[in-house]
Design a protein around this motif. Structure first.
Motif, PDB file in Angstrom:
ATOM      1  N   THR A  63      56.433  56.993  22.727  1.00  5.07           N
ATOM      2  CA  THR A  63      55.864  57.143  24.062  1.00  5.07           C
ATOM      3  C   THR A  63      56.841  57.858  24.993  1.00  5.07           C
ATOM      4  O   THR A  63      56.446  58.717  25.792  1.00  5.07           O
ATOM      5  N   ALA A  64      58.125  57.508  24.874  1.00  2.82           N
ATOM      6  CA  ALA A  64      59.148  58.142  25.715  1.00  2.82           C
ATOM      7  C   ALA A  64      59.243  59.641  25.405  1.00  2.82           C
ATOM      8  O   ALA A  64      59.363  60.479  26.307  1.00  2.82           O
ATOM      9  N   VAL A  65      59.214  59.957  24.104  1.00  2.36           N
ATOM     10  CA  VAL A  65      59.255  61.374  23.718  1.00  2.36           C
ATOM     11  C   VAL A  65      58.022  62.109  24.254  1.00  2.36           C
ATOM     12  O   VAL A  65      58.120  63.222  24.803  1.00  2.36           O
ATOM     13  N   GLY A  66      56.866  61.479  24.104  1.00  5.62           N
ATOM     14  CA  GLY A  66      55.630  62.081  24.623  1.00  5.62           C
ATOM     15  C   GLY A  66      55.692  62.276  26.128  1.00  5.62           C
ATOM     16  O   GLY A  66      55.265  63.320  26.645  1.00  5.62           O
ATOM     17  N   LEU A  67      56.267  61.276  26.826  1.00  7.06           N
ATOM     18  CA  LEU A  67      56.416  61.388  28.273  1.00  7.06           C
ATOM     19  C   LEU A  67      57.321  62.560  28.638  1.00  7.06           C
ATOM     20  O   LEU A  67      57.056  63.308  29.581  1.00  7.06           O
ATOM     21  N   GLY A  68      58.397  62.727  27.871  1.00  9.60           N
ATOM     22  CA  GLY A  68      59.322  63.835  28.134  1.00  9.60           C
ATOM     23  C   GLY A  68      58.638  65.182  28.001  1.00  9.60           C
ATOM     24  O   GLY A  68      58.789  66.063  28.865  1.00  9.60           O
ATOM     25  N   PHE A  69      57.868  65.343  26.931  1.00  9.50           N
ATOM     26  CA  PHE A  69      57.138  66.604  26.742  1.00  9.50           C
ATOM     27  C   PHE A  69      56.077  66.776  27.828  1.00  9.50           C
ATOM     28  O   PHE A  69      55.827  67.898  28.299  1.00  9.50           O
ATOM     29  N   SER A  70      55.463  65.683  28.241  1.00  7.84           N
ATOM     30  CA  SER A  70      54.442  65.750  29.296  1.00  7.84           C
ATOM     31  C   SER A  70      55.049  66.202  30.629  1.00  7.84           C
ATOM     32  O   SER A  70      54.490  67.048  31.327  1.00  7.84           O
ATOM     33  N   LEU A  71      56.215  65.616  30.969  1.00  7.71           N
ATOM     34  CA  LEU A  71      56.885  65.991  32.214  1.00  7.71           C
ATOM     35  C   LEU A  71      57.331  67.454  32.183  1.00  7.71           C
ATOM     36  O   LEU A  71      57.234  68.172  33.183  1.00  7.71           O
ATOM     37  N   ALA A  72      57.836  67.887  31.003  1.00  6.06           N
ATOM     38  CA  ALA A  72      58.237  69.289  30.868  1.00  6.06           C
ATOM     39  C   ALA A  72      57.031  70.204  31.060  1.00  6.06           C
ATOM     40  O   ALA A  72      57.120  71.253  31.711  1.00  6.06           O
ATOM     41  N   CYS A  73      55.895  69.796  30.496  1.00  7.34           N
ATOM     42  CA  CYS A  73      54.665  70.577  30.662  1.00  7.34           C
ATOM     43  C   CYS A  73      54.244  70.640  32.127  1.00  7.34           C
ATOM     44  O   CYS A  73      53.891  71.707  32.639  1.00  7.34           O
ATOM     45  N   GLN A  74      54.293  69.486  32.788  1.00  4.84           N
ATOM     46  CA  GLN A  74      53.895  69.443  34.195  1.00  4.84           C
ATOM     47  C   GLN A  74      54.766  70.374  35.039  1.00  4.84           C
ATOM     48  O   GLN A  74      54.273  71.114  35.899  1.00  4.84           O
ATOM     49  N   TYR A  75      56.069  70.332  34.790  1.00  2.00           N
ATOM     50  CA  TYR A  75      56.990  71.172  35.553  1.00  2.00           C
ATOM     51  C   TYR A  75      56.716  72.657  35.305  1.00  2.00           C
ATOM     52  O   TYR A  75      56.597  73.445  36.248  1.00  2.00           O
ATOM     53  N   LEU A  76      56.620  73.036  34.034  1.00  2.00           N
ATOM     54  CA  LEU A  76      56.426  74.451  33.700  1.00  2.00           C
ATOM     55  C   LEU A  76      55.061  74.953  34.184  1.00  2.00           C
ATOM     56  O   LEU A  76      54.939  76.080  34.681  1.00  2.00           O
ATOM     57  N   ALA A  77      54.032  74.108  34.031  1.00  2.00           N
ATOM     58  CA  ALA A  77      52.695  74.510  34.477  1.00  2.00           C
ATOM     59  C   ALA A  77      52.659  74.689  35.989  1.00  2.00           C
ATOM     60  O   ALA A  77      52.097  75.676  36.502  1.00  2.00           O
ATOM     61  N   SER A  78      53.251  73.749  36.715  1.00  2.00           N
ATOM     62  CA  SER A  78      53.265  73.833  38.175  1.00  2.00           C
ATOM     63  C   SER A  78      54.073  75.045  38.635  1.00  2.00           C
ATOM     64  O   SER A  78      53.641  75.794  39.523  1.00  2.00           O
ATOM     65  N   ARG A  79      55.230  75.258  38.025  1.00  2.00           N
ATOM     66  CA  ARG A  79      56.080  76.395  38.401  1.00  2.00           C
ATOM     67  C   ARG A  79      55.359  77.715  38.127  1.00  2.00           C
ATOM     68  O   ARG A  79      55.381  78.630  38.959  1.00  2.00           O
ATOM     69  N   SER A  80      54.719  77.809  36.974  1.00  2.00           N
ATOM     70  CA  SER A  80      54.007  79.043  36.619  1.00  2.00           C
ATOM     71  C   SER A  80      52.822  79.274  37.544  1.00  2.00           C
ATOM     72  O   SER A  80      52.567  80.412  37.972  1.00  2.00           O
ATOM     73  N   ALA A  81      52.083  78.205  37.852  1.00  2.00           N
ATOM     74  CA  ALA A  81      50.910  78.351  38.722  1.00  2.00           C
ATOM     75  C   ALA A  81      51.309  78.742  40.139  1.00  2.00           C
ATOM     76  O   ALA A  81      50.659  79.592  40.761  1.00  2.00           O
ATOM     77  N   VAL A  82      52.374  78.126  40.650  1.00  2.00           N
ATOM     78  CA  VAL A  82      52.843  78.474  42.000  1.00  2.00           C
ATOM     79  C   VAL A  82      53.336  79.922  42.036  1.00  2.00           C
ATOM     80  O   VAL A  82      53.060  80.668  42.980  1.00  2.00           O
ATOM     81  N   GLY A  83      54.048  80.337  40.991  1.00  2.00           N
ATOM     82  CA  GLY A  83      54.486  81.729  40.915  1.00  2.00           C
ATOM     83  C   GLY A  83      53.316  82.689  40.834  1.00  2.00           C
ATOM     84  O   GLY A  83      53.314  83.752  41.476  1.00  2.00           O
ATOM     85  N   PHE A  84      52.311  82.315  40.055  1.00  2.00           N
ATOM     86  CA  PHE A  84      51.083  83.112  39.955  1.00  2.00           C
ATOM     87  C   PHE A  84      50.411  83.242  41.315  1.00  2.00           C
ATOM     88  O   PHE A  84      50.005  84.341  41.728  1.00  2.00           O
ATOM     89  N   GLY A  85      50.305  82.119  42.039  1.00  2.00           N
ATOM     90  CA  GLY A  85      49.692  82.151  43.365  1.00  2.00           C
ATOM     91  C   GLY A  85      50.479  83.007  44.336  1.00  2.00           C
ATOM     92  O   GLY A  85      49.904  83.754  45.137  1.00  2.00           O
ATOM     93  N   CYS A  86      51.805  82.917  44.264  1.00  2.00           N
ATOM     94  CA  CYS A  86      52.662  83.717  45.138  1.00  2.00           C
ATOM     95  C   CYS A  86      52.485  85.206  44.860  1.00  2.00           C
ATOM     96  O   CYS A  86      52.328  86.014  45.787  1.00  2.00           O
ATOM     97  N   ASN A  87      52.479  85.588  43.584  1.00  2.00           N
ATOM     98  CA  ASN A  87      52.264  86.991  43.222  1.00  2.00           C
ATOM     99  C   ASN A  87      50.895  87.479  43.682  1.00  2.00           C
ATOM    100  O   ASN A  87      50.741  88.618  44.135  1.00  2.00           O
ATOM    101  N   LEU A  88      49.905  86.596  43.559  1.00  2.00           N
ATOM    102  CA  LEU A  88      48.541  86.964  43.942  1.00  2.00           C
ATOM    103  C   LEU A  88      48.432  87.163  45.449  1.00  2.00           C
ATOM    104  O   LEU A  88      47.794  88.131  45.921  1.00  2.00           O
ATOM    105  N   ARG A  89      49.066  86.294  46.228  1.00  2.00           N
ATOM    106  CA  ARG A  89      49.049  86.450  47.686  1.00  2.00           C
ATOM    107  C   ARG A  89      49.727  87.758  48.108  1.00  2.00           C
ATOM    108  O   ARG A  89      49.241  88.464  48.991  1.00  2.00           O
ATOM    109  N   ARG A  90      50.857  88.043  47.468  1.00  2.00           N
ATOM    110  CA  ARG A  90      51.559  89.288  47.791  1.00  2.00           C
ATOM    111  C   ARG A  90      50.677  90.494  47.494  1.00  2.00           C
ATOM    112  O   ARG A  90      50.604  91.440  48.283  1.00  2.00           O
ATOM    113  N   ALA A  91      50.011  90.460  46.338  1.00  2.00           N
ATOM    114  CA  ALA A  91      49.160  91.589  45.950  1.00  2.00           C
ATOM    115  C   ALA A  91      47.984  91.737  46.910  1.00  2.00           C
ATOM    116  O   ALA A  91      47.627  92.858  47.308  1.00  2.00           O
TER     117      ALA A  91
END
Length: 563
Positions: A63-91
């Motif tokens: 469960t701890a390992v799964g949680l670690g991968f889940s948190l990593a996913c949440q961070y990367l997904a949020s970072r990528s989505a925010v970057g995508f939104g920022c690029n889109l606003r600029r465009a």
């Protein structure tokens, strides 16, 4: 949405890694029921306390390992989505700067603001949800059905039927709800548009005691938005209860059938518990898929609206041309422009303007005077004929080249929040002395010297200045630019006759060898122009000196007699 994927540039590795990390977490989640089944059938059945503790610790570790991968996913997904939104606003912001003015007018400020803010936010949120659940939810749903078949082959059809039935309900609900979410965005557009108009026209509304009418108009738009949102939300909210009913009925059926299989020894107690766990996982996965589809459907409707802006035609950009020093600064050859209707907004424009010459333009309301100014600045591209600046068609110049050749002082003077200095720097970044000289020539330094001079604060749209003060600041900004062609689009209309006469005299003395197009509603302001163009209904009805027009142009003569 696929056409917007390029705006993930710089965040692609994270966008790819995020769903893969979720897959690892999902695999761990699918293995856990097997560990629970083994614990029940072996460790607990044999009363092996050490094995129970060992398996429990193994489950905690997994469960701890799964949680670690889940948190990593949440961070990367949020970072990528925010970057995508920022690029889109600029465009989007950059695109709006390049749109043709006619298209900007048709879309309206409220719609564009809504697309840059609300639609991008909706698309960004959908992208984040998509990255988090893209692989996990379907993988869990299908994986749980497969694992159920492995654990209890004789009962696989229960899990399969429940999953298929719940997914069918999901598709039906989505088919009904998605168009309604599109309607929600349209209603939000209307609400934003009314809000913008109300704020912008607050003085007019109060002057005519229209507060109640404005409030009722906004209330109507808000109510329409509320009703549409309520219907869309109500339809989409049906999904979770329906899926829950289907899966829980399947669990009841599994318990009824599974208990007989346990009694007959076909499956163990642990296997039955594992089946129940897998069925619960199917339910949770389907709910996650429903949430994903709702978010993605709303994101797709917003993405379509964003893409519509990004694909709109832009103001024509030339490849570049070399100005001809010996050619007339302005030359129009049978130039005309139409906003898309059958009739031209202005047409039949034929004149030449050399260095040091002044062209006065006068005409009735709606005769095409401002459209003529737009043709010179390439705000509008001629639909017929030619518009030439310094020997080249305006469409051949790059924007930077054309902006160095032509500057305009519009009738509606627009100032940006900041200081007088920052606004003057739009015209030219220079020293304070040159800025002050330009402000003195437009008689703006008088009221600025009583404040903080160039450091005087400017509120949004220059709301802390009167109409006449804003026009004098706008004129100084245009004058400071020192472009060979100066277009004054009724730029002194808010000034009294005496002040206008002094300011225009200073400007004409400063212009020297520039070509000046002075558009005005006041005949007296144009009397000393080298030539005067008279427009009526988008057509040229007179071109000549003041004396020539007084003799041969009835409309010009009537304007002078009335003025």
């Amino acid at each position: 949405m696929s056409k917007l994927l390029r705006y993930f540039k710089g965040y692609v590795p994270g966008a790819i890694a995020a769903p893969l990390f979720k897959i690892i977490e999902a695999i761990i989640e699918l293995i856990l029921p097997l560990v629970v089944a083994y614990m029940i059938d072996v460790a607990i059945a044999e009363e092996d306390t050490g094995l129970v503790i060992g398996l429990g610790l193994a489950m905690v570790g997994m469960t701890a390992v799964g949680l670690g991968f889940s948190l990593a996913c949440q961070y990367l997904a949020s970072r990528s989505a925010v970057g995508f939104g920022c690029n889109l606003r600029r465009a989007l912001y950059a695109k709006v700067q390049r749109l043709r003015l006619g298209d900007l007018d048709r879309m309206g400020t409220g719609t564009l603001v809504n697309r840059i803010s609300a639609d991008v936010a909706q698309t960004q949120q959908g992208a984040a949800m998509f990255l988090r659940l893209l692989l996990r939810a379907p993988f869990i749903a299908v994986g749980a059905i497969v694992m159920s078949a492995i654990v209890a082959p004789q009962l696989w059809y229960v899990s399969f039927a429940a999953g298929v039935l719940a997914f069918a309900v999901l598709l039906i609900v989505m088919k009904v709800s998605v168009p309604r979410f599109v309607d929600v965005q349209k209603k939000l557009d209307a609400e934003t548009q009314i809000t913008g108009e109300t704020i912008k026209g607050e003085r007019v509304i109060r002057a005519f005691t229209g507060e109640k009418r404005a409030a009722e108009k906004f209330a109507g738009a808000a109510d329409a938005h509320r009703k549409t949102s309520f219907v869309a939300a109500a339809v989409s909210c049906l999904l979770n209860p329906l899926a829950s009913v289907i899966v829980n009925l399947a669990i009841v059926l599994l318990l009824a059938l599974g208990s007989g299989e346990v009694d007959g020894g076909a499956i163990s107690q642990g296997d039955l518990v594992a089946l129940i766990n897998y069925m619960t996982q199917i339910l949770l996965a389907l709910m996650a898929i429903s949430t994903l589809l709702v978010m993605v459907s709303r994101a797709l409707s917003s993405a379509a609206r964003i893409r519509a802006v990004l694909e709109m035609p832009e103001t024509e950009e030339g490849e570049g041309a070399e100005p001809d020093e010996n050619a007339p600064l302005i030359e129009m050859k049978n130039a005309a422009f139409s906003f898309g209707g059958e009739e031209n907004a202005v047409g039949g424009l034929n004149f030449t303007l050399r260095r040091g010459e002044v062209l006065g333009v006068i005409g009735t309301t709606g005769s095409g005077k401002s459209t003529l100014a737009g043709l010179l600045t390439r705000f509008y591209s001629a639909t017929e004929g030619e518009v030439r600046i310094a020997g080249n068609d305006v469409r051949d110049y790059t924007s930077e080249q054309l902006n160095s050749l032509v500057t305009i002082a519009p009738q509606k003077a627009l100032l940006f929040s900041g200081t007088v200095r920052s606004n003057m720097e739009f015209g030219k970044e220079t020293d304070d002395g040159e800025m002050r000289s330009a402000l003195e020539k437009t008689e703006a330094w008088g009221f600025l010297s009583r404040k903080k001079g160039l450091d005087t604060a400017v509120n949004q749209k220059g709301s802390n200045f009167s109409g006449g003060e804003k026009q004098r600041l706008s004129l100084a900004r245009a004058l400071l630019k020192s472009a060979p062609v100066l277009v004054l689009d009724d730029a002194a209309s808010a000034l009294d006759y005496v002040t206008e006469a002094r300011v225009m005299k200073n400007i004409m003395a400063e212009c020297g060898d520039r070509a000046v197009v002075n558009i005005s509603q006041r005949p007296g302001s144009l009397r000393h122009a080298d030539k005067i163009l008279v427009l009526d209904g988008g057509k040229v009805v007179g071109l000549g000196t003041h004396e020539e027009l007084m003799r041969g142009c009835e409309l010009y003569r009537r304007m002078n007699n009335n003025g």
